[in-house]
Motif scaffolding. Structure first.
Motif, PDB file in Angstrom:
ATOM      1  N   GLY A   1       2.362   2.247  -8.553  1.00 11.88           N
ATOM      2  CA  GLY A   1       1.142   1.554  -8.948  1.00 11.88           C
ATOM      3  C   GLY A   1       0.096   2.504  -9.499  1.00 11.88           C
ATOM      4  O   GLY A   1      -0.759   2.112 -10.290  1.00 11.88           O
TER       5      GLY A   1
ATOM      6  N   GLY B   1       3.139   0.620 -12.955  1.00  5.70           N
ATOM      7  CA  GLY B   1       2.983  -0.446 -11.952  1.00  5.70           C
ATOM      8  C   GLY B   1       1.695  -1.224 -12.169  1.00  5.70           C
ATOM      9  O   GLY B   1       1.644  -2.448 -12.009  1.00  5.70           O
TER      10      GLY B   1
ATOM     11  N   ASP C   1       1.235  -5.104 -12.825  1.00 10.00           N
ATOM     12  CA  ASP C   1       0.365  -5.942 -11.982  1.00 10.00           C
ATOM     13  C   ASP C   1      -0.690  -6.677 -12.805  1.00 10.00           C
ATOM     14  O   ASP C   1      -0.988  -7.845 -12.550  1.00 10.00           O
TER      15      ASP C   1
ATOM     16  N   GLY D   1       3.930  -7.152  -9.741  1.00  8.44           N
ATOM     17  CA  GLY D   1       5.035  -6.466 -10.430  1.00  8.44           C
ATOM     18  C   GLY D   1       6.416  -7.060 -10.158  1.00  8.44           C
ATOM     19  O   GLY D   1       7.147  -7.389 -11.088  1.00  8.44           O
TER      20      GLY D   1
ATOM     21  N   GLY E   1       7.368   2.539  -6.403  1.00  4.53           N
ATOM     22  CA  GLY E   1       7.527   1.089  -6.303  1.00  4.53           C
ATOM     23  C   GLY E   1       8.246   0.436  -7.478  1.00  4.53           C
ATOM     24  O   GLY E   1       9.103  -0.432  -7.286  1.00  4.53           O
TER      25      GLY E   1
ATOM     26  N   ASN F   1      12.718  -1.940  -9.551  1.00  3.56           N
ATOM     27  CA  ASN F   1      13.034  -2.880 -10.644  1.00  3.56           C
ATOM     28  C   ASN F   1      14.529  -2.800 -11.022  1.00  3.56           C
ATOM     29  O   ASN F   1      15.021  -1.757 -11.458  1.00  3.56           O
TER      30      ASN F   1
ATOM     31  N   THR G   1       9.017   1.549  -2.311  1.00  2.00           N
ATOM     32  CA  THR G   1       7.590   1.319  -2.120  1.00  2.00           C
ATOM     33  C   THR G   1       7.122   2.169  -0.931  1.00  2.00           C
ATOM     34  O   THR G   1       7.937   2.784  -0.244  1.00  2.00           O
ATOM     35  N   ASP G   2       5.809   2.179  -0.691  1.00  2.00           N
ATOM     36  CA  ASP G   2       5.275   3.082   0.329  1.00  2.00           C
ATOM     37  C   ASP G   2       5.886   2.816   1.706  1.00  2.00           C
ATOM     38  O   ASP G   2       6.059   1.658   2.100  1.00  2.00           O
TER      39      ASP G   2
HETATM   40  O1  KG4 Z   1       4.951   3.163  -4.817  1.00  2.00           O
HETATM   41  P1  KG4 Z   1       4.186   1.929  -4.537  1.00  2.00           P
HETATM   42  O2  KG4 Z   1       4.567   1.089  -3.343  1.00  2.00           O
HETATM   43  O3  KG4 Z   1       2.681   2.202  -4.330  1.00  2.00           O
HETATM   44  C1  KG4 Z   1       1.983   3.194  -4.989  1.00  2.00           C
HETATM   45  O4  KG4 Z   1       2.026   4.344  -4.504  1.00  2.00           O
HETATM   46  O5  KG4 Z   1       1.428   2.843  -6.048  1.00  2.00           O
HETATM   47  O6  KG4 Z   1       4.275   1.041  -5.885  1.00  2.00           O
HETATM   48  C2  KG4 Z   1       3.695  -0.234  -5.975  1.00  2.00           C
HETATM   49  C3  KG4 Z   1       3.859  -0.744  -7.397  1.00  2.00           C
HETATM   50  C4  KG4 Z   1       3.074  -2.020  -7.656  1.00  2.00           C
HETATM   51  O7  KG4 Z   1       2.398  -1.898  -8.886  1.00  2.00           O
HETATM   52  C5  KG4 Z   1       4.167  -3.092  -7.712  1.00  2.00           C
HETATM   53  O8  KG4 Z   1       3.824  -4.214  -8.493  1.00  2.00           O
HETATM   54  C6  KG4 Z   1       5.291  -2.312  -8.334  1.00  2.00           C
HETATM   55  O9  KG4 Z   1       5.250  -1.056  -7.672  1.00  2.00           O
HETATM   56  N1  KG4 Z   1       6.621  -2.952  -8.152  1.00  2.00           N
HETATM   57  C7  KG4 Z   1       7.399  -3.380  -9.166  1.00  2.00           C
HETATM   58  C8  KG4 Z   1       8.564  -3.919  -8.580  1.00  2.00           C
HETATM   59  N2  KG4 Z   1       8.453  -3.810  -7.221  1.00  2.00           N
HETATM   60  C9  KG4 Z   1       7.254  -3.201  -6.982  1.00  2.00           C
HETATM   61  N3  KG4 Z   1       7.223  -3.334 -10.494  1.00  2.00           N
HETATM   62  C10 KG4 Z   1       8.215  -3.812 -11.277  1.00  2.00           C
HETATM   63  N4  KG4 Z   1       9.364  -4.363 -10.799  1.00  2.00           N
HETATM   64  C11 KG4 Z   1       9.582  -4.422  -9.467  1.00  2.00           C
HETATM   65  N5  KG4 Z   1      10.721  -4.953  -8.995  1.00  2.00           N
END
Ligand code: KG4
Ligand code: ZN
Length: 339
Positions: A137, A163, A167, A180, A272, A276, A302-303
């Motif tokens: 993100g 991300g 979003d 996302g 995150g 995908n 994800t985190d």
């Molecule tokens: O790594 P993360 O959990 O948190 C940060 O450190 O930012 O990433 C979260 C991001 C969000 O923008 C979420 O919408 C995105 O990852 N995300 C995805 C998918 N699953 C999570 N974006 C696209 N496709 C996905 N399947």
């Protein structure tokens, strides 16, 4: 060595216990997403308060599940940045105080290093050096991981993170924060006859040399396209598809360039957006010819606390010590300065 890991950089409270001999013993995650959803994004003050309410409970649950007592923990690893300053301070203050009380070391972990190393937890075959695509993100980076703590930034986003672009485009289509994953589902379910409904969206920065990214123009293109459409269910689906395709083609092309430039034979996809499925499939094709691709398990994309306890363990085994009692975190912290 058993290391308790604490992640509190944003809107998830993650706790885990990693054993250097036995692997991951327990992990717990509390997501604050429903708490922030009605505001359309993370409210930092609410995030901090919620971390402080949940941390002790999650640690108790981890100790219970791992059948361990507090006294059987050898060190505490915590996310020291980058992230929301208040949220980081909650985790760091807890970790430092708990470690002081138990008379064990506390070790500061870089959140992005932990994302990258998450793939190693289940794939010990992944060894340095390797290439990493970090897509979350807040970040879109191509990184050459040379050795533990030594990372070379090859490419970064000039504006929005991938991300964030996902979003914001999801929000445009009426999907609630963080949209996302839901936008990706919509794109993946797009019927064949709608895939060419909109002319292909721009593939940003592909006409320029180098490995940097830019996603704000693509996001604006999605906004204009949506405003000029009838905003029907079919158009919603077609837009999600066209948007995702543009993102994935761009990430694919830059990864291909990075692999050619570095000669890397291992690619890690972390963060995150690494969850995908279409991105995973496309990048797998690239590495089928060039080497091996590694993805953390979906729950560690994800985190989460597991990646923090794992990364802390690696640094402790490597001899890193942190003897200060000061509680220090960094909202901004380049990965290249993390050792
Ligand atoms: O790594 P993360 O959990 O948190 C940060 O450190 O930012 O990433 C979260 C991001 C969000 O923008 C979420 O919408 C995105 O990852 N995300 C995805 C998918 N699953 C999570 N974006 C696209 N496709 C996905 N399947
Ligand atoms: Zn993250």
């Amino acid at each position: 060595m058993r290391v308790l890991g604490i992640e509190s950089s944003c809107d998830e409270t993650g706790v885990a216990i990693y054993d250097s001999n036995k692997g991951l013993l327990a992990h717990q995650l509390y997501t604050q997403i429903p708490l922030h959803q009605k505001y359309g994004g993370v409210v930092p003050e609410l995030a901090s308060r919620n971390h402080s309410q949940k941390l002790a409970l999650l640690i108790d649950a981890c100790l219970y599940n791992a059948d361990l007592k507090k006294s059987q923990i050898d060190a505490i690893a915590y996310t020291a940045g980058p992230g929301l300053i208040g949220a980081l301070l909650v985790g760091a203050a807890f970790a430092k105080s708990f470690a002081f009380a138990l008379n064990i070391p506390a070790i500061a972990v870089h959140h992005l290093e932990a994302h990258i190393l998450a793939a190693q937890m289940e794939s010990p075959g992944l060894t340095f050096p390797f290439l990493a695509l970090l897509v979350s993100g807040g970040h879109t980076q191509l990184i050459l991981a040379e050795s533990l703590g030594h990372y070379h930034l090859l490419g970064d986003t000039l504006d929005d993170a991938v991300g964030e672009a996902f979003d914001k485009t999801a929000k445009l289509l009426g999907i609630s924060y963080p949209g996302g994953a839901e936008l990706a589902r919509l794109a993946d379910d797009c019927p064949g006859e709608l895939k060419g409904y909109f002319p292909p969206f721009p593939r940003p920065m592909l006409d320029k040399p180098g490995l940097n990214f830019s996603f704000s123009g693509l996001k604006t293109h999605a906004l204009t396209t949506w405003k000029n459409s009838q905003q029907t269910t079919n158009e919603r689906s077609a837009l999600a598809y066209a948007f995702q395709q543009a993102i994935i083609d761009t990430l694919f092309a830059k990864c291909q360039r990075a692999v050619e430039q570095t000669g890397a034979t291992q690619l890690v996809v972390a963060g995150g957006v690494g969850a995908n499925k279409t991105l995973r499939n496309k990048l797998s094709l690239l590495m089928r010819e060039k080497g091996t691709i590694f993805f953390p398990k979906l729950e560690y994309c994800t985190d989460n606390g597991a990646m923090i306890s794992y990364t802390g363990t690696q640094h402790l085994l490597n001899g890193r010590k942190d003897n200060t009692l000061a509680i220090e975190v960094q909202a901004r912290w380049p990965l290249t300065g993390c050792q």
